[in-house]
Motif scaffolding. Structure first.
Motif, PDB file in Angstrom:
ATOM      1  N   ILE A 152       0.838  -1.200   0.000  1.00  0.00           N
ATOM      2  CA  ILE A 152       0.000   0.000   0.000  1.00  0.00           C
ATOM      3  C   ILE A 152       0.873   1.251   0.000  1.00  0.00           C
ATOM      4  N   LYS A 153       1.916   1.261   0.832  1.00  0.00           N
ATOM      5  CA  LYS A 153       2.826   2.403   0.855  1.00  0.00           C
ATOM      6  C   LYS A 153       3.578   2.514  -0.462  1.00  0.00           C
ATOM      7  N   GLN A 154       3.938   1.366  -1.046  1.00  0.00           N
ATOM      8  CA  GLN A 154       4.629   1.380  -2.332  1.00  0.00           C
ATOM      9  C   GLN A 154       3.765   2.034  -3.412  1.00  0.00           C
ATOM     10  N   ARG A 155       2.491   1.678  -3.437  1.00  0.00           N
ATOM     11  CA  ARG A 155       1.587   2.274  -4.433  1.00  0.00           C
ATOM     12  C   ARG A 155       1.485   3.780  -4.226  1.00  0.00           C
ATOM     13  N   GLY A 156       1.429   4.198  -2.964  1.00  0.00           N
ATOM     14  CA  GLY A 156       1.370   5.627  -2.662  1.00  0.00           C
ATOM     15  C   GLY A 156       2.612   6.348  -3.147  1.00  0.00           C
ATOM     16  N   LYS A 157       3.778   5.722  -2.948  1.00  0.00           N
ATOM     17  CA  LYS A 157       5.030   6.327  -3.414  1.00  0.00           C
ATOM     18  C   LYS A 157       5.076   6.366  -4.935  1.00  0.00           C
TER      19      LYS A 157
ATOM     20  N   ILE B  10       4.845   9.503  -9.942  1.00  0.00           N
ATOM     21  CA  ILE B  10       4.175   9.792 -11.211  1.00  0.00           C
ATOM     22  C   ILE B  10       3.700  11.235 -11.236  1.00  0.00           C
ATOM     23  N   THR B  11       3.118  11.701 -10.128  1.00  0.00           N
ATOM     24  CA  THR B  11       2.654  13.086 -10.047  1.00  0.00           C
ATOM     25  C   THR B  11       3.822  14.042 -10.207  1.00  0.00           C
ATOM     26  N   PHE B  12       4.937  13.756  -9.534  1.00  0.00           N
ATOM     27  CA  PHE B  12       6.127  14.595  -9.649  1.00  0.00           C
ATOM     28  C   PHE B  12       6.637  14.627 -11.084  1.00  0.00           C
TER      29      PHE B  12
ATOM     30  N   LEU C  96       4.368  16.813 -13.211  1.00  0.00           N
ATOM     31  CA  LEU C  96       4.599  18.232 -12.958  1.00  0.00           C
ATOM     32  C   LEU C  96       5.875  18.717 -13.628  1.00  0.00           C
ATOM     33  N   GLU C  97       6.935  17.919 -13.520  1.00  0.00           N
ATOM     34  CA  GLU C  97       8.198  18.296 -14.135  1.00  0.00           C
ATOM     35  C   GLU C  97       8.090  18.330 -15.656  1.00  0.00           C
ATOM     36  N   SER C  98       7.341  17.406 -16.241  1.00  0.00           N
ATOM     37  CA  SER C  98       7.185  17.416 -17.697  1.00  0.00           C
ATOM     38  C   SER C  98       6.381  18.633 -18.142  1.00  0.00           C
TER      39      SER C  98
END
Length: 142
Positions: A42-47, A52-54, A57-59
């Motif tokens: 569960i924590k892995q999926r959150g990370k 992916i969000t980061f 944003l960078e792209s």
């Protein structure tokens, strides 16, 4: 050579599920590293979602930088190449000069220290091992 990647992934997934089941059942006999974030899906999926969000944003930032000054949200390949070349060749002196000076000082310190080390070793009576520690600590400190 055979590729066992998918087999290994399945094996790791099974180990993680077995460890999670043992935890839920109250089995405390296995190691504490089971509680590590690596083993918590569960924590892995959150990370993964955060990463992916980061990346998104960078792209978006990169595309805004590339499209800066362009009236439309599209550009041809030649425009893209020209803009990318322009961004890559622009020099930001406020960032590059301090880094360049730092690298110059670090490089010159090596050029100054290495030639005088035999003199220092003979005056201090250091052994070869001690000399190696001195040279290694200098490299490690960099």
């Amino acid at each position: 050579i055979t590729f066992r990647g998918s087999e290994r992934i399945k094996e790791i997934d099974e180990m993680q599920m077995n460890q999670k089941i043992k935890l839920e059942a109250g089995d405390k006999s296995h190691h504490d590293h089971v509680n590590n974030e690596y083993f918590d899906p569960i924590k892995q999926r959150g990370k993964e979602k955060q990463m992916i969000t980061f990346a998104e944003l960078e792209s978006h930032k990169a595309m805004e930088l590339l499209l800066e000054g362009n009236k439309t949200s599209t550009m041809t390949r030649s425009e893209f190449e020209a803009r990318l070349t322009s961004l890559a060749t622009d020099l930001d002196a406020s960032k590059t000069i301090p880094i360049s000076v730092s690298m110059l000082l670090v490089g010159s310190s090596v050029g100054i220290i290495i030639p005088i080390m035999p003199y220092v070793v003979s005056n201090l009576g250091l052994t070869a091992g001690q000399y190696g520690i001195v040279v290694s600590s200098f490299a490690f400190a960099k």
